[in-house]
Write a protein that holds these residues in place. Structure first.
Motif, PDB file in Angstrom:
ATOM      1  N   ALA A  91       0.827  -1.523   0.036  1.00  0.00           N
ATOM      2  CA  ALA A  91      -0.040  -0.028  -0.030  1.00  0.00           C
ATOM      3  C   ALA A  91       1.027   1.311  -0.036  1.00  0.00           C
ATOM      4  O   ALA A  91       0.561   2.148  -0.749  1.00  0.00           O
ATOM      5  N   GLU A  92       1.926   1.142   0.769  1.00  0.00           N
ATOM      6  CA  GLU A  92       2.964   2.440   0.706  1.00  0.00           C
ATOM      7  C   GLU A  92       3.559   2.730  -0.686  1.00  0.00           C
ATOM      8  O   GLU A  92       3.987   3.802  -0.996  1.00  0.00           O
ATOM      9  N   LEU A  93       3.824   1.574  -1.128  1.00  0.00           N
ATOM     10  CA  LEU A  93       4.494   1.729  -2.524  1.00  0.00           C
ATOM     11  C   LEU A  93       3.520   2.152  -3.360  1.00  0.00           C
ATOM     12  O   LEU A  93       3.880   3.080  -4.289  1.00  0.00           O
ATOM     13  N   ARG A  94       2.368   1.882  -3.440  1.00  0.00           N
ATOM     14  CA  ARG A  94       1.384   2.288  -4.375  1.00  0.00           C
ATOM     15  C   ARG A  94       1.275   3.790  -4.075  1.00  0.00           C
ATOM     16  O   ARG A  94       0.935   4.491  -5.295  1.00  0.00           O
ATOM     17  N   GLU A  95       1.251   4.496  -2.854  1.00  0.00           N
ATOM     18  CA  GLU A  95       1.203   5.785  -2.515  1.00  0.00           C
ATOM     19  C   GLU A  95       2.220   6.477  -3.382  1.00  0.00           C
ATOM     20  O   GLU A  95       1.885   7.783  -3.563  1.00  0.00           O
ATOM     21  N   ARG A  96       3.298   5.844  -3.299  1.00  0.00           N
ATOM     22  CA  ARG A  96       4.647   6.509  -4.171  1.00  0.00           C
ATOM     23  C   ARG A  96       4.284   6.438  -5.574  1.00  0.00           C
ATOM     24  O   ARG A  96       5.527   6.945  -6.458  1.00  0.00           O
ATOM     25  N   GLY A  97       3.411   5.866  -5.925  1.00  0.00           N
ATOM     26  CA  GLY A  97       3.355   5.740  -7.620  1.00  0.00           C
ATOM     27  C   GLY A  97       4.053   4.431  -8.282  1.00  0.00           C
ATOM     28  O   GLY A  97       4.258   4.201  -9.427  1.00  0.00           O
ATOM     29  N   VAL A  98       4.446   3.493  -7.173  1.00  0.00           N
ATOM     30  CA  VAL A  98       4.968   2.146  -7.683  1.00  0.00           C
ATOM     31  C   VAL A  98       3.830   1.363  -8.063  1.00  0.00           C
ATOM     32  O   VAL A  98       2.793   0.951  -7.425  1.00  0.00           O
ATOM     33  N   ALA A  99       3.833   0.759  -9.504  1.00  0.00           N
ATOM     34  CA  ALA A  99       2.909  -0.133  -9.882  1.00  0.00           C
ATOM     35  C   ALA A  99       3.042  -1.582  -9.363  1.00  0.00           C
ATOM     36  O   ALA A  99       4.344  -1.929  -9.107  1.00  0.00           O
ATOM     37  N   VAL A 100       2.013  -2.206  -8.945  1.00  0.00           N
ATOM     38  CA  VAL A 100       2.211  -3.467  -8.516  1.00  0.00           C
ATOM     39  C   VAL A 100       1.257  -4.317  -9.212  1.00  0.00           C
ATOM     40  O   VAL A 100       0.136  -4.426  -9.654  1.00  0.00           O
ATOM     41  N   VAL A 101       2.026  -5.430  -9.774  1.00  0.00           N
ATOM     42  CA  VAL A 101       1.667  -6.536 -10.735  1.00  0.00           C
ATOM     43  C   VAL A 101       1.454  -7.765  -9.923  1.00  0.00           C
ATOM     44  O   VAL A 101       2.126  -8.395  -9.482  1.00  0.00           O
ATOM     45  N   PRO A 102       0.165  -8.563  -9.905  1.00  0.00           N
ATOM     46  CA  PRO A 102      -0.099  -9.738  -8.952  1.00  0.00           C
ATOM     47  C   PRO A 102       0.475 -10.832 -10.058  1.00  0.00           C
ATOM     48  O   PRO A 102       0.149 -10.967 -11.262  1.00  0.00           O
ATOM     49  N   HIS A 103       1.064 -11.792  -9.358  1.00  0.00           N
ATOM     50  CA  HIS A 103       1.641 -12.909 -10.341  1.00  0.00           C
ATOM     51  C   HIS A 103       1.077 -14.213  -9.874  1.00  0.00           C
ATOM     52  O   HIS A 103       1.389 -14.712  -8.683  1.00  0.00           O
ATOM     53  N   GLY A 104       0.111 -14.794 -10.618  1.00  0.00           N
ATOM     54  CA  GLY A 104      -0.436 -16.235 -10.182  1.00  0.00           C
ATOM     55  C   GLY A 104       0.327 -17.119 -10.249  1.00  0.00           C
ATOM     56  O   GLY A 104       1.130 -17.492 -11.274  1.00  0.00           O
TER      57      GLY A 104
END
Length: 270
Positions: free
Chosen positions: A44-57
């Motif tokens: 969540a903190e990374l997202r607030e910095r604008g870092v994209a998060v990719v889920p990998h199944g």
């Protein structure tokens, strides 16, 4: 991901503090099955910095003869929503059959029957996802005796039939060449590189006469050479360092990220 992104790293709780301090980080990948009712605080903190998060199944079993389980697809879609993902990824592999769990990502025979099964499962999954899907071919120690297609044709048929993107794992490409023969550069020449969403890079080790894609060892020079070879042909939007255990000191992880940046021509993130 749209447009150039650069170098990223697999987010794991064990190295969350290290990842949080990378000043130039633009994206991370998280194992989808490790996210439940809410995104971990670090993500969540990374997202607030604008870092994209990719889920990998890792558990859909897109390559299985049985239809993908709706609950697993629904979970992947929920995780994509939770982290505001630009896309999600999964493997062209099977992990279960007849109610039995293998506990590993097993290779799919490169047959036309297998293409049809993968395509059907990918389409079922895409119908429920809020974002695009990228498909990753896995490392394998053997070829099935009933293979009808080579790796490039097999992947291209699946991508063409589904419109999915490709998650190209150069460590897997290196491992497959070591264990099963072939020229990884020749495979690159025949893949639809314009369909690559992002790239995995990882380390491995020789064990029992085979090269194992361990994700716990340093990235070998041969894999960095493949990064350079890929980028000379068509530079992908993003490249990600995978580490899943035996984490080295921070300066060694930084050195691996710097080497990946140097090989790809993207800015350093350290």
């Amino acid at each position: 991901m749209t447009g150039p992104v650069g170098v990223g790293i697999g987010w794991r709780p064990e190295i969350a503090g290290f990842v949080a301090e990378l000043p130039g980080l633009r994206f991370v990948e998280v194992v989808a099955e490790a996210v439940h009712d809410r995104a971990p605080v670090g993500l969540a903190e990374l997202r607030e910095r604008g870092v994209a998060v990719v889920p990998h199944g890792v558990r859909l079993s897109l390559g299985g003869a049985e239809p993908v389980e709706p609950a697993r697809v629904a979970h992947l879609a929920r995780v994509a929503d939770l982290v505001g993902a630009p896309l999600v990824s999964e493997h062209i592999a099977f992990v279960r059959a007849g109610g039995l769990e293998a506990g590993h990502l097993l290779p799919v025979p490169r047959s036309r029957e297998a293409v049809a099964a993968v395509v059907a499962n990918v389409r079922r999954t895409q119908a429920e996802l809020p974002v695009p899907l990228a498909l990753e071919p896995v490392a394998a120690l053997f070829d099935w005796p009933d293979d009808e297609l080579d790796e490039a044709d097999f992947l291209t048929e699946i991508l063409d039939a589904t419109g999915a993107m490709l998650l190209l794992d150069l460590a897997n490409l290196h491992a497959n060449a070591r264990n099963r023969g072939g020229d990884p550069a020749a495979v690159l020449d025949r893949l639809p590189l314009d369909r690559v969403a992002y790239v995995h890079v990882a380390g491995g080790a020789e064990q029992g006469g085979y090269y194992h894609d361990t994700h716990t060892d340093p990235v070998p020079p041969e894999v960095l050479d493949l990064v350079e070879a890929l980028c000379a042909r068509h530079r992908p939007p993003a490249l990600l360092l995978e580490r899943d255990g035996h984490y080295p000191p921070a300066h060694e992880l930084c050195a691996e990220l710097d080497a990946l940046a140097a090989a790809s021509g993207y800015p350093v993130v350290t």
